[in-house]
Write an enzyme that holds these catalytic residues in place. Structure first.
Site, PDB file in Angstrom:
ATOM      1  CE  LYS C  80      14.141 -45.815  17.072  1.00  0.00           C
ATOM      2  NZ  LYS C  80      15.010 -45.990  18.268  1.00  0.00           N
ATOM      3  CB  SER C 161      13.048 -48.654  20.495  1.00  0.00           C
ATOM      4  OG  SER C 161      14.077 -47.710  20.244  1.00  0.00           O
ATOM      5  CB  SER C 185      16.953 -48.305  21.321  1.00  0.00           C
ATOM      6  OG  SER C 185      15.906 -48.532  22.228  1.00  0.00           O
TER       7      SER C 185
END
Lengths: 483, 95, 496
Positions: C80, C161, C185
């Protein structure tokens, strides 16, 4: 009570100080970079200090210990539970966009210290609190016409903010407070007190009021780093506020700067913006919980502090309170004095340290730390006075030599042949010689001009090149004149 | 509590974000919606409840006082938009 | 094995295959690079690092040959783009960091590297991890690999997210990925894309080097296609870090070994407050099914109460923005990142931050600034912190009676792009089931347990006691086996 006379009556000035003292530690409060002063720009900066994304603070145990130590030295309450908060504001030398500080729950609570005033009196001044916080970096405005340069070497260095109660009433008192606080911090080894390098700075809150009236509106004068400027700023600011009030105006609560060139305070432009610091507990850190046993361990290592030392010097060495105050203001001079005085006449030791030694050091622009005369050698000199090897006058001559060469008293006395003449026969011979040479003066003495006896003593001493024991000269001369 | 545009403008300034008039207008409604929604917390009795500032319960860990970091000005300035002579720079500030 | 076949493997399977010498790390990595390059339309990656990946794969092959293989040696994963990676651009999905190249490596990615994992690139996300749909990224939205059976034209969000992470794992571009979870997330995008995502206990994985959103909530975690895969990833990611003051010094167990398949006698709690009005029938049915599966495996399922559940979201939307408003103050155009000049320092700040942050981030900074400001701190921030205490207490009370809690992960399946962007509140509601455990700092896992009527995956969530990821994984393993979820998205992006 010290008052300032205004056109419409008396005013009292009320002062509170926030002193920022840089903690003595090798590394910063929340990072492992060095705290050394004067390095090349941005060379003592870690990723944490530069607030790189994702960087996190980890607290330095030594800085916590130093805060506790200082709290104990200020007779203050140590809070076993304290919290680090973020103080949020934007500034070029504040990389995180917030300063990690302590707001509602500081590590040290109320305490006090005693200030010594020029007239010999003392006053106790309240300490409101002490907390740990990060220093900011440094903005330099004069290296470029259109840019401010930012050096983060100071960013993250540990500071203790020590807040006094609004107990101070004059520039003299404020100055005495800073002097005493500095002395205590240096004794404790928690701050070097070097105001020129900025390791001790003060924000001064000044307000004025009619004696006995409630506190007036205060102005804060930021970042004062000299005792002289603190006094000047307070005096200017008090007068400025009185003039405004006497003209029917009101004081705006604001942050001001002291213009050292013009000797005036002025509004600080970068602080004109309304501030809202939005304090909240730093979620990257946890509450600081102290083990009471650790606090006691630190307490056990506290040195004798200046006030206690001063009392002891007066008691043990019989010296004057003023002298004791001067001697204890710096640990090193107190230690020097004590090494000289131990086992000797304390008053004589104080006279020599404060008179001859301090005078000579001052003249040479040296500090006691690099005194060419060691405490041991000065003690040796005093010993030679005490055992009549030399007179006090010769001693001064020996001292000068010691200060020049660093040699000890005995060596100088021997090499220069300064040993006092205590041989009765030798002195009598000198006396006889002077009598022989001055028959007219003898006649005058015999006619009753007693004052001339002193002149005779002087002549004998001169003839002995100062080495004759003056008491013995007096005695023998008196006997001879009787004849 | 309802926010007006002046307050929203003030907050944007406090947060140092320049927002267009349009965005500010829009933001007034959005922020008020969110604030109305969080009003429900007022229903909760929190008398004598301590605030929770961390999910971790241990006390703050302390590190030893050693110099272990720093000394790499190049890495510190590597991403700086306008570094000069070893310094970061910003538009001139008048104190 | 053919190249395509290698992307079919799970993380644990690929590890076993490498160990057995069935293929090389280089082959495995090449297969995934090919898949990554063929899936540009998903926009899962912000920065692809194929050359670096090949280089590291070659090094991995050498270590394997030398018998020095690490736990994840040679296994291609995605990171990420919230984890700082040394020498590789790290953006947080924001314009304000669009040119930021860290000179340091986050602790978690350093541990993964040390274990031999091979980074394929940096995965897309909502800007600063603020969002539930991956639509707030400055680098554009991520497309969910899944499509509605009856409406393949509708572009679905992958959740957020960690939307890029979820999409990349679901589309088999990476064997696994790192995510971060502040209010859901990891878990919500895992549910939206039919994969497994674990948010560990707060303090389990180091936060050092992860770009902060809300410091008291942020936690890194693994995303993969099976419970075993996330267990394997977690073992490499977790552990004490002296650089993070909130990191907890506790041993890291062998999480794979926790997958015993045995939940007999285990007490599973089902919170009555999670039966929200308007919960889609399919989701409540799946939840019910989950209870049945666990009962059938010998667990005891009982109702519990978490009375302050309905206050969790409002609490979260005060606490997280407050912390974010302060955490994001460092993005000021002085030391790194985007800078937009102005006539003076304040204008420079305002221009930089006005143009560098997107709408959602600005909205949260505004809320956070407001709730901390003079006069409002007590009413909002302090109040929320107190309610947070009550929410955490609800869980500790419940865990007096049960060993693990079962809930749905999200109130809906993946929705279409643009469906909720005009209404921030409706977007926030996505996190209704995931936020409570975040506030309490507890571990939670989401795993795919079925499909809805439109053929989209739905997830169930298990929440455990602090630092009891093992029980969470064990129960998840049993659910996984019972659900036998084997649906997968058609690879339409390869034709596109």
């Amino acid at each position: 009570m010290s008052v300032i006379r205004g056109a419409t009556g008396d005013w009292e000035v009320v002062i509170g100080l926030e002193v920022h003292a840089q903690v003595i530690s090798n590394s910063k409060l929340f990072s492992g970079s060095s705290t050394t002063f004067g390095a090349e720009p941005n060379t003592q900066v870690s990723l944490v200090d530069a607030a790189m994304p994702g960087m996190l603070p980890v607290i330095n145990r030594k800085c916590v210990e130093q805060a506790i130590r200082t709290g104990l030295g200020l007779n203050a309450r140590i809070n076993l539970y304290s919290v680090f908060d973020r103080k949020n504001y934007f500034y070029a030398d504040l990389p995180q966009g917030y300063q990690i500080s302590q707001y509602k729950q500081p590590i040290v609570g109320e305490g006090s210290l005693t200030i010594d005033l020029p007239d010999g009196s003392t006053r106790e001044i309240g300490i409101e609190r002490l907390h740990l916080e990060q220093d900011a970096g440094k903005s330099i405005h004069d290296l470029h016409p259109a840019k401010t340069f930012v050096d983060l070497n100071r960013s993250g260095v540990a500071l203790m903010e020590i807040v006094s109660k609004p107990d101070l009433r004059s520039a003299d008192e404020a100055s005495a407070y800073v002097t005493k606080l500095r002395s205590i911090l240096r004794y404790l080894g928690t701050c070097d007190g070097n105001m020129q390098e900025g390791s001790m700075r003060a924000d001064v809150n000044v307000s004025v009021r009619r004696p006995g009236a409630p506190y007036g509106t205060r102005c804060e004068i930021k970042n004062m780093n000299s005792m002289r400027f603190i006094r000047q700023a307070i005096e200017f600011e008090a007068r400025r506020q009185i003039d405004i009030l006497e003209d029917g105006g009101t004081i705006d609560q604001e942050t001001r700067l002291f213009d050292t060139k013009r000797g005036v305070t002025r509004t600080m432009r970068s602080k004109e913006e309304a501030h809202d610091y939005r304090y909240f507990p730093d979620p990257d850190l946890l509450p600081l919980e102290l083990d009471p046993a650790w606090v006691e361990e630190i307490r056990a290592t506290l040195p004798e502090l200046p006030d206690a030392k001063r009392e002891r010097f007066i008691r043990e060495y019989g010296i004057k309170p003023y002298d004791a105050g001067v001697l204890v203001s710096e640990q090193i001079s107190a230690d020097f004095f004590e090494a000289v005085a131990r086992g000797r006449d304390g008053k004589l030791a104080a006279n020599w340290v404060m008179g001859e030694l301090f005078g000579a050091l001052n003249k040479a622009g040296r500090s006691i730390a690099d005194s060419p005369v060691s405490a041991e050698n000065l003690g040796g000199l005093i010993d030679r006075i005490a055992d009549n090897t030399i007179s006090g006058r010769i001693a001064k001559q020996v001292f000068e030599e010691m200060f020049e060469t660093g040699a000890d008293a005995d060596t100088i006395i021997e090499e220069k042949g300064l040993r006092q003449v205590t041989d009765t026969g030798a002195i009598a011979e000198l006396v006889d010689q002077v009598i022989r040479d001055n028959p007219d003066k003898i006649a005058e003495i015999k006619a009753g001009k007693e004052k001339l006896k002193g002149w005779f003593v002087g002549q004998v001493m001169k003839a002995s090149k100062g080495k004759a024991n003056p008491q013995m000269v007096n005695q023998i001369l008196a006997e001879k004149l009787k004849d | 509590m309802s926010l007006d545009k002046a307050t929203v403008t003030k907050i944007a300034h406090l947060a140092r974000m320049k927002l267009s008039e349009d965005r500010l207008d829009h933001m007034v409604g959005e922020l008020n919606n969110i604030l109305d929604w969080v009003e429900t917390l007022k229903q909760v009795d929190t008398e004598d409840v301590p605030p929770m500032t961390s999910a971790v319960r241990h006390s703050l860990r302390m590190r030893e006082d050693k110099v272990t970091d720093g000394g790499y000005v190049d890495r510190i300035l590597a991403n700086a938009p306008d570094a000069e002579d070893g310094f970061f720079t910003v538009p001139k500030v008048v104190e | 094995m053919s190249t395509a076949d290698l992307t079919e493997l799970g993380l644990a399977e690929a590890r076993d295959g490498l160990k057995a010498g069935d293929f090389s790390a280089r082959e495995l990595v090449d297969a995934h690079i090919e898949a990554m390059e063929a899936a540009q339309v998903l926009n899962a990656f912000i920065t692809e690092t194929p050359d670096l990946a090949r280089e590291r794969a070659a090094a991995a092959d050498k270590r394997i040959a030398a018998g020095e293989a690490g736990l994840l040696e040679g296994l291609p994963i995605g990171i990420k783009d919230l984890f700082c990676t040394d020498g590789v651009r790290t953006t947080a999905g924001s314009r304000i960091l669009d040119n930021f190249i860290p000179v340091y490596e986050s602790t978690v990615t350093a541990k993964l590297r040390e274990a031999g994992a091979v980074m394929l690139g940096k995965l897309n996300l909502d800007e600063f991890a603020m969002g539930s749909s991956n639509e707030t990224s400055y680098f554009g939205p991520v497309r969910n690999p899944w499509r509605r059976a009856g409406d393949p034209a509708a572009e679905l969000v992958p959740g957020g997210s960690s939307g890029g992470s979820a999409a990349a794992v679901a589309a088999r571009l990476a064997l696994a990925a790192t995510g971060t979870d502040t209010g859901g997330s990891i878990r919500q995008p895992a549910a939206f894309t039919g994969i497994v995502g674990l948010k560990p206990t707060y303090g389990r994985c180091s936060r050092w080097g992860i770009i902060a959103f809300a410091s008291s909530l942020d936690q890194a975690g693994p995303m993969g296609r099976s419970v075993r895969d996330v267990a394997l990833m977690l073992r490499a990611m977790a552990g004490f870090d002296e650089k993070d003051s909130t990191s907890v010094d506790a041993p890291v167990p062998d999480y794979e070994a926790a997958l015993t398949g045995d939940v007999r006698g285990l007490k599973v709690g089902v919170p009555v407050e999670y039966r929200a009005d308007g919960m889609p029938e399919e989701i409540s049915a799946l939840w019910q099914q989950g209870m049945e599966w666990l009962r059938a495996a010998g667990a005891e399922v009982r109702e519990i109460s978490l009375p302050h559940t309905k206050y969790a979201l409002p609490t979260y939307y005060i606490v997280a923005p407050a912390e974010a408003s302060s955490n994001l103050a460092r993005y000021d155009g002085v030391r790194y990142g985007h800078r937009e000049d102005g006539g003076n320092l304040i204008e420079m700040y305002e221009n930089t931050r006005g143009s560098g942050f997107g709408d959602e981030v600005q909205r949260r900074i505004m809320i956070g600034t407001y709730v901390l400001s003079a006069g409002y701190y007590d009413a909002y921030y302090l109040k929320a912190q107190k309610v947070r205490t009550l929410i955490a207490r609800d869980f500790s009370d419940a865990f007096g009676d049960v060993d693990v809690i079962l809930t749905p992960t999200a109130p809906s399946a993946a929705f279409a792009r643009g469906e909720k962007t005009d209404d921030p509140l409706s977007m926030y509601l996505n996190d209704v089931f995931t936020v409570p455990a975040s506030l309490a700092g507890l571990p939670g896992i989401s795993l795919p347990c079925g499909l809805n009527g439109e053929g989209l995956p739905l997830g169930l969530q298990l929440i455990g006691r602090a630092f009891d990821e093992e029980t969470v994984l064990r129960v998840a393993g049993v659910l996984e086996e019972a659900a036998a979820f084997d649906a997968r998205p058609a690879q339409w992006w390869r034709e596109a």
